[in-house]
Design an enzyme around this catalytic site. Structure first.
Site, PDB file in Angstrom:
ATOM      1  N   GLU A  48      -0.547   6.065  -6.637  1.00 18.29           N
ATOM      2  CA  GLU A  48      -1.927   5.627  -6.836  1.00 18.29           C
ATOM      3  C   GLU A  48      -2.043   4.466  -7.818  1.00 18.29           C
ATOM      4  O   GLU A  48      -2.841   3.560  -7.627  1.00 18.29           O
ATOM      5  CB  GLU A  48      -2.805   6.795  -7.298  1.00 18.29           C
ATOM      6  CG  GLU A  48      -3.002   7.886  -6.249  1.00 18.29           C
ATOM      7  CD  GLU A  48      -3.668   7.375  -4.972  1.00 18.29           C
ATOM      8  OE1 GLU A  48      -4.320   6.308  -5.015  1.00 18.29           O
ATOM      9  OE2 GLU A  48      -3.528   8.031  -3.939  1.00 18.29           O
ATOM     10  N   THR A  54      -4.035  -3.075  -4.479  1.00 20.50           N
ATOM     11  CA  THR A  54      -2.790  -3.545  -3.887  1.00 20.50           C
ATOM     12  C   THR A  54      -2.643  -2.982  -2.480  1.00 20.50           C
ATOM     13  O   THR A  54      -2.895  -1.802  -2.251  1.00 20.50           O
ATOM     14  CB  THR A  54      -1.587  -3.086  -4.747  1.00 20.50           C
ATOM     15  OG1 THR A  54      -1.768  -3.568  -6.078  1.00 20.50           O
ATOM     16  CG2 THR A  54      -0.283  -3.593  -4.181  1.00 20.50           C
ATOM     17  N   LEU A  91       4.282  -7.498  -8.847  1.00 19.12           N
ATOM     18  CA  LEU A  91       3.178  -6.670  -8.349  1.00 19.12           C
ATOM     19  C   LEU A  91       1.817  -7.107  -8.896  1.00 19.12           C
ATOM     20  O   LEU A  91       0.791  -6.834  -8.304  1.00 19.12           O
ATOM     21  CB  LEU A  91       3.402  -5.197  -8.720  1.00 19.12           C
ATOM     22  CG  LEU A  91       3.686  -4.221  -7.587  1.00 19.12           C
ATOM     23  CD1 LEU A  91       3.512  -2.800  -8.094  1.00 19.12           C
ATOM     24  CD2 LEU A  91       2.777  -4.455  -6.387  1.00 19.12           C
ATOM     25  N   GLY A  92       1.837  -7.796 -10.050  1.00 24.11           N
ATOM     26  CA  GLY A  92       0.577  -8.214 -10.651  1.00 24.11           C
ATOM     27  C   GLY A  92      -0.100  -7.114 -11.454  1.00 24.11           C
ATOM     28  O   GLY A  92       0.365  -5.970 -11.460  1.00 24.11           O
ATOM     29  N   TYR A  93      -1.194  -7.441 -12.098  1.00 22.55           N
ATOM     30  CA  TYR A  93      -1.933  -6.492 -12.940  1.00 22.55           C
ATOM     31  C   TYR A  93      -0.952  -5.700 -13.790  1.00 22.55           C
ATOM     32  O   TYR A  93      -0.814  -4.477 -13.650  1.00 22.55           O
ATOM     33  CB  TYR A  93      -2.762  -5.538 -12.079  1.00 22.55           C
ATOM     34  CG  TYR A  93      -4.017  -6.168 -11.519  1.00 22.55           C
ATOM     35  CD1 TYR A  93      -4.813  -6.987 -12.305  1.00 22.55           C
ATOM     36  CD2 TYR A  93      -4.407  -5.935 -10.212  1.00 22.55           C
ATOM     37  CE1 TYR A  93      -5.972  -7.563 -11.787  1.00 22.55           C
ATOM     38  CE2 TYR A  93      -5.562  -6.508  -9.693  1.00 22.55           C
ATOM     39  CZ  TYR A  93      -6.342  -7.316 -10.495  1.00 22.55           C
ATOM     40  OH  TYR A  93      -7.483  -7.875  -9.987  1.00 22.55           O
ATOM     41  N   TYR A 131     -11.590   6.839  -9.471  1.00 21.05           N
ATOM     42  CA  TYR A 131     -10.948   6.906  -8.156  1.00 21.05           C
ATOM     43  C   TYR A 131      -9.593   7.620  -8.235  1.00 21.05           C
ATOM     44  O   TYR A 131      -9.322   8.571  -7.490  1.00 21.05           O
ATOM     45  CB  TYR A 131     -10.742   5.506  -7.534  1.00 21.05           C
ATOM     46  CG  TYR A 131      -9.689   5.591  -6.467  1.00 21.05           C
ATOM     47  CD1 TYR A 131      -9.997   6.167  -5.231  1.00 21.05           C
ATOM     48  CD2 TYR A 131      -8.360   5.259  -6.737  1.00 21.05           C
ATOM     49  CE1 TYR A 131      -9.014   6.375  -4.279  1.00 21.05           C
ATOM     50  CE2 TYR A 131      -7.378   5.456  -5.785  1.00 21.05           C
ATOM     51  CZ  TYR A 131      -7.707   6.007  -4.566  1.00 21.05           C
ATOM     52  OH  TYR A 131      -6.738   6.234  -3.642  1.00 21.05           O
ATOM     53  N   ASP A 149     -13.090   4.510  -3.083  1.00 21.94           N
ATOM     54  CA  ASP A 149     -12.361   3.253  -3.238  1.00 21.94           C
ATOM     55  C   ASP A 149     -13.014   2.206  -2.342  1.00 21.94           C
ATOM     56  O   ASP A 149     -14.079   2.440  -1.779  1.00 21.94           O
ATOM     57  CB  ASP A 149     -10.878   3.449  -2.894  1.00 21.94           C
ATOM     58  CG  ASP A 149     -10.680   3.640  -1.404  1.00 21.94           C
ATOM     59  OD1 ASP A 149     -11.621   4.077  -0.731  1.00 21.94           O
ATOM     60  OD2 ASP A 149      -9.588   3.342  -0.908  1.00 21.94           O
ATOM     61  N   CYS A 203     -12.482   0.907  10.384  1.00 18.46           N
ATOM     62  CA  CYS A 203     -13.644   0.234   9.792  1.00 18.46           C
ATOM     63  C   CYS A 203     -13.161  -0.853   8.837  1.00 18.46           C
ATOM     64  O   CYS A 203     -13.375  -0.810   7.633  1.00 18.46           O
ATOM     65  CB  CYS A 203     -14.514   1.254   9.057  1.00 18.46           C
ATOM     66  SG  CYS A 203     -16.193   0.688   8.713  1.00 18.46           S
ATOM     67  N   CYS A 210     -15.132  -1.584  16.086  1.00 17.99           N
ATOM     68  CA  CYS A 210     -16.289  -0.762  16.465  1.00 17.99           C
ATOM     69  C   CYS A 210     -16.184  -0.287  17.913  1.00 17.99           C
ATOM     70  O   CYS A 210     -16.712   0.770  18.261  1.00 17.99           O
ATOM     71  CB  CYS A 210     -17.583  -1.549  16.266  1.00 17.99           C
ATOM     72  SG  CYS A 210     -17.838  -2.101  14.555  1.00 17.99           S
ATOM     73  N   CYS A 213     -14.356   2.903  17.771  1.00 17.04           N
ATOM     74  CA  CYS A 213     -14.703   3.744  16.623  1.00 17.04           C
ATOM     75  C   CYS A 213     -15.320   5.051  17.105  1.00 17.04           C
ATOM     76  O   CYS A 213     -16.277   5.049  17.876  1.00 17.04           O
ATOM     77  CB  CYS A 213     -15.688   3.026  15.708  1.00 17.04           C
ATOM     78  SG  CYS A 213     -16.295   4.060  14.353  1.00 17.04           S
ATOM     79  N   CYS A 219     -23.594   4.947  13.995  1.00 17.89           N
ATOM     80  CA  CYS A 219     -23.407   4.005  12.874  1.00 17.89           C
ATOM     81  C   CYS A 219     -24.654   3.133  12.711  1.00 17.89           C
ATOM     82  O   CYS A 219     -25.014   2.366  13.603  1.00 17.89           O
ATOM     83  CB  CYS A 219     -22.186   3.132  13.111  1.00 17.89           C
ATOM     84  SG  CYS A 219     -21.904   1.907  11.803  1.00 17.89           S
TER      85      CYS A 219
END
Length: 253
Positions: A48, A54, A91-93, A131, A149, A203, A210, A213, A219
């Site tokens: 997570e 990501t 990976l960043g952050y 989250y 999320d 989605c 759609c 879906c 929807c």
DNA sequence: AAGTCGGGGAA
DNA sequence: TTCCCAGACTT
């Protein structure tokens, strides 16, 4: 009174349709992932954190390398800072990696190596927000907490026709409350996996499928031709650029 | 409430 | 280029 009841019932029907349709659609084997179908909190947590903002495809190899290098949270806690940062490279952050290590050491030394098994306990870990806490609580411990999320914002905004900006205080509250009311409390892990997989494969942000879906008949966004407008975000990098380029143009004159 | 942190894929 | 990704944290 009767109108309110009627509207209430319609809403409940809509919610039931959504829940049943989602569960009926969900086939875990459609999207096999290394951290799916397991309940090891350390592995769930690791996946997570890596997946925050990501893409699954980008985080996959990192997850596998971390599990390989650090089979247990104690192994991670014992690792040198620079070794972990090196493994995170690309990976960043990067604050995620620093928080990851801090949390691993906290669990190992302060909690005796036992991963917290309550929502608030999990939420207290560095780098873990609403989250991620809900994800770990549900996937690892099957606790009834709904994940919210980017996928969930999008799916709910469209199906229920919600135009409240998802990044506003009111929006976060509204979407979270709806998500909690939709959560199938007898199978939180399954339900959470289902709604995220649905957002990630059907989605979609742009050009959602759609046509195929399972929820398209009910929807709201599709009915009102507002698929492209939802979900709404108030932070628009776009708007800023437009403003500044206009400003720039004025200066040049 | 708004700003900051990132690399990367798709349109 | 823009948008968005299994967001969290600081100001």
């Amino acid at each position: 009174m009767s109108q309110a009841v009627s509207r209430y019932n319609k809403s409940m029907d809509q919610q039931h349709f959504f829940q049943r349709g989602l569960i009926a659609w969900y086939q875990p084997e459609n999207r096999p992932l290394p951290w799916k179908g397991i309940n090891n909190p350390y592995h769930i947590w690791l996946s997570e954190i890596i997946l925050q903002q990501t893409r699954v495809e980008q985080g996959m190899s990192y997850y596998l390398r971390f599990v390989e290098a650090y089979p247990s949270i104690r192994d991670l806690a014992a690792a040198p800072d620079d070794e972990v940062m090196k493994l995170w490279e690309g990976l960043g952050y990067y604050s995620r990696a620093r928080n990851l290590l801090a949390a691993a050491r906290y669990v190992t030394t302060e909690l005796g190596g036992v991963f917290p098994h309550t929502y608030t306990g999990i939420l207290a870990l560095k780098g873990v927000g609403a989250y991620t806490a809900a994800a770990i609580a549900s996937f690892a411990f099957n606790l009834p907490h709904a994940v919210v999320d980017g996928n969930v914002f999008r799916v709910l905004a469209r199906f229920f026709g919600i135009s409240t900006p998802q990044d506003s205080t009111a929006g976060k509250k509204e979407f979270t409350q709806l998500a909690e009311s939709l959560l199938q409390r007898d199978q939180p892990a399954l339900y959470n996996q289902a709604i995220m997989d649905f957002g990630a494969t059907v989605c979609l942000p742009r050009n959602p499928k759609c046509g195929q879906c399972p929820l398209h008949t009910e929807c709201v966004a599709l009915r009102d031709k507002r698929i492209a407008e939802l979900p709404v975000k108030s932070k628009k990098a776009d708007q800023d650029r437009a403003f500044f380029s206009l400003f720039d143009l004025q200066l040049r004159r």
